[in-house]
Design an enzyme around this catalytic site. Structure first.
Site, PDB file in Angstrom:
ATOM      1  N   ASP A   1       7.781   5.414   0.109  1.00 22.97           N
ATOM      2  CA  ASP A   1       8.496   6.534   0.960  1.00 22.97           C
ATOM      3  C   ASP A   1       7.895   6.637   2.273  1.00 22.97           C
ATOM      4  O   ASP A   1       7.928   7.817   2.820  1.00 22.97           O
ATOM      5  CB  ASP A   1       8.040   7.679   0.017  1.00 22.97           C
ATOM      6  CG  ASP A   1       6.815   7.964   0.037  1.00 22.97           C
ATOM      7  OD1 ASP A   1       6.125   7.198   0.207  1.00 22.97           O
ATOM      8  OD2 ASP A   1       6.289   9.244  -0.658  1.00 22.97           O
TER       9      ASP A   1
ATOM     10  N   THR B   1      -0.968 -15.657   0.106  1.00 24.75           N
ATOM     11  CA  THR B   1      -0.679 -17.075   0.685  1.00 24.75           C
ATOM     12  C   THR B   1      -0.696 -16.830   2.332  1.00 24.75           C
ATOM     13  O   THR B   1      -0.625 -17.973   2.860  1.00 24.75           O
ATOM     14  CB  THR B   1       0.500 -17.709   0.078  1.00 24.75           C
ATOM     15  OG1 THR B   1       0.480 -19.023   0.489  1.00 24.75           O
ATOM     16  CG2 THR B   1       1.760 -16.962   0.444  1.00 24.75           C
TER      17      THR B   1
ATOM     18  N   HIS C   1       0.753  -1.180   0.143  1.00 25.77           N
ATOM     19  CA  HIS C   1       0.013  -0.114   0.021  1.00 25.77           C
ATOM     20  C   HIS C   1       1.013   1.376   0.006  1.00 25.77           C
ATOM     21  O   HIS C   1       0.591   2.078  -0.509  1.00 25.77           O
ATOM     22  CB  HIS C   1      -0.995   0.025   1.166  1.00 25.77           C
ATOM     23  CG  HIS C   1      -2.055  -0.645   1.214  1.00 25.77           C
ATOM     24  ND1 HIS C   1      -3.412  -0.306   1.220  1.00 25.77           N
ATOM     25  CD2 HIS C   1      -2.286  -2.289   0.636  1.00 25.77           C
ATOM     26  CE1 HIS C   1      -4.231  -1.157   0.910  1.00 25.77           C
ATOM     27  NE2 HIS C   1      -3.569  -2.287   0.562  1.00 25.77           N
ATOM     28  N   ASP C   2       2.033   1.071   0.654  1.00 29.84           N
ATOM     29  CA  ASP C   2       2.918   2.392   0.559  1.00 29.84           C
ATOM     30  C   ASP C   2       3.439   2.363  -0.687  1.00 29.84           C
ATOM     31  O   ASP C   2       3.622   3.691  -1.337  1.00 29.84           O
ATOM     32  CB  ASP C   2       4.093   2.033   1.416  1.00 29.84           C
ATOM     33  CG  ASP C   2       5.036   3.279   1.560  1.00 29.84           C
ATOM     34  OD1 ASP C   2       4.591   4.536   1.632  1.00 29.84           O
ATOM     35  OD2 ASP C   2       6.217   3.131   1.668  1.00 29.84           O
TER      36      ASP C   2
END
Length: 331
Positions: free
Chosen positions: A78, A199, A70-71
């Site tokens: 960053d 997984t 997500h970053d």
């Protein structure tokens, strides 16, 4: 001796080149030994922290891997997703699409940052901490080792309104999700390999409940699996913390079971199931389901590539004193 008029400009330019101060381009130059001299205990501090945290909370590995994704998918790798909202700004982590990011993932980064600030204050970026911790945690739960090149700076922006459209959603098509991966430089094969991160970890019922109930229930879910999920999620509208493992067979082990599950109708999210239905992605699912080595090799390469997406160099970012705040608190 007088200089020839034709040569004088070239000599002046050469002189200026020699004495002019170097100007940083802001481009991040990453390398694996970036902290060898400035913070020699970096690797050990990160490793010791993740071993302790994963032992206390076994879902930390999956949560940190998700946080890293997500970053990197918004503004690059960053650490912008770590920023807390303040009175001046609503940050990425408080967008609806990020509200289920696990607290254990934020906690491990903060733990490591605290330890590093005691050992080598002001040296290691939060972005590098998140990247290194993710790799160490993935290998701890059985996943492949991959190099983490270091030297990222922490970003100076974190805006909640930018999240939508940059983070894949569980009800999107393969085409739409691949569009986000392609924008970040990833092929379809790399997208499928990175999807194998499912997984490990879990998803909340609200992310897949539309596959279980009502006229739009998905008939292609394994019937026994669907029955178990319906029972598990029956109260999800009043308790949004109820969740199911992404891989019902080996939920705590990083392996290729996720791909085997897709072939059995055991994919949890609609976006998971579509990988086996889509003619473009099915060959990769089939490959990874039968050849774990191929999956691990492709996943490792894709993770190394992921870690270089949109990284910030000197002049483009900073080394935060705290991972949840910009150094300038008014930003």
């Amino acid at each position: 001796m007088r200089l020839s008029c034709s040569l004088t400009p070239f000599i002046l330019l050469f002189f200026l080149f020699l004495v002019a101060p170097a100007v940083s381009s802001g481009i991040a130059i990453l390398r694996t030994d970036y902290y060898q001299k400035t913070c020699p205990d970096f690797n050990k501090i990160v490793r010791d922290a993740v071993i302790a945290k994963q032992g206390q909370q076994p879902t930390t590995a999956a949560g940190t891997l998700r946080l890293f994704f997500h970053d990197c998918f918004l503004e690059g790798c960053d650490a912008s997703v770590l920023i807390a909202t303040n009175s001046f700004n609503k940050a990425e982590r408080d967008d609806d699409l990020n509200d289920s990011l696990p607290g254990d993932a934020f906690d491990i980064v903060n733990r490591i940052k605290t330890a590093l600030e005691l050992s080598c204050p002001g040296v290691v970026s939060c972005a590098d901490i998140l990247a290194q911790a993710t790799r160490d945690l993935v290998t701890m739960v059985g996943g492949p080792y991959f190099d983490v090149k270091l030297g990222r700076k922490d970003g100076l922006e974190s805006k909640a309104h930018k999240v939508r459209g940059n983070v894949p959603m569980p009800n999107q098509t393969v085409h739409d999700i691949h569009g986000m991966f392609k924008k970040n430089g990833f092929s379809l094969r790399e997208m499928v390999a990175l999807s194998g991160a499912h997984t490990i970890g879990f998803s909340h019922c609200k992310e897949f409940s539309d596959r279980l109930y009502g006229s739009k229930a998905d008939p292609e879910i394994n019937p026994r699996f669907a029955t178990a999920l319906k029972e598990l999620c029956k109260n999800h509208t009043v308790d949004d913390t109820i969740a199911a493992f992404n891989d019902v067979m080996t939920p705590g082990k990083f392996d290729n079971m996720y791909f085997k599950n897709l072939k059995r109708g055991l994919g949890l999210l609609a976006s998971d199931h579509l990988l086996i239905k889509n003619n473009s992605t099915k060959p990769f699912v089939d490959l990874y389901a039968t050849d774990e080595k191929a999956f691990f090799e492709d996943f490792a390469r894709a993770m190394e590539k992921m870690g270089t997406v949109g990284v910030k160099g000197d002049g483009e970012g900073e080394v935060r004193r705290r991972c949840d705040h910009f150094n300038n608190l008014n930003v």
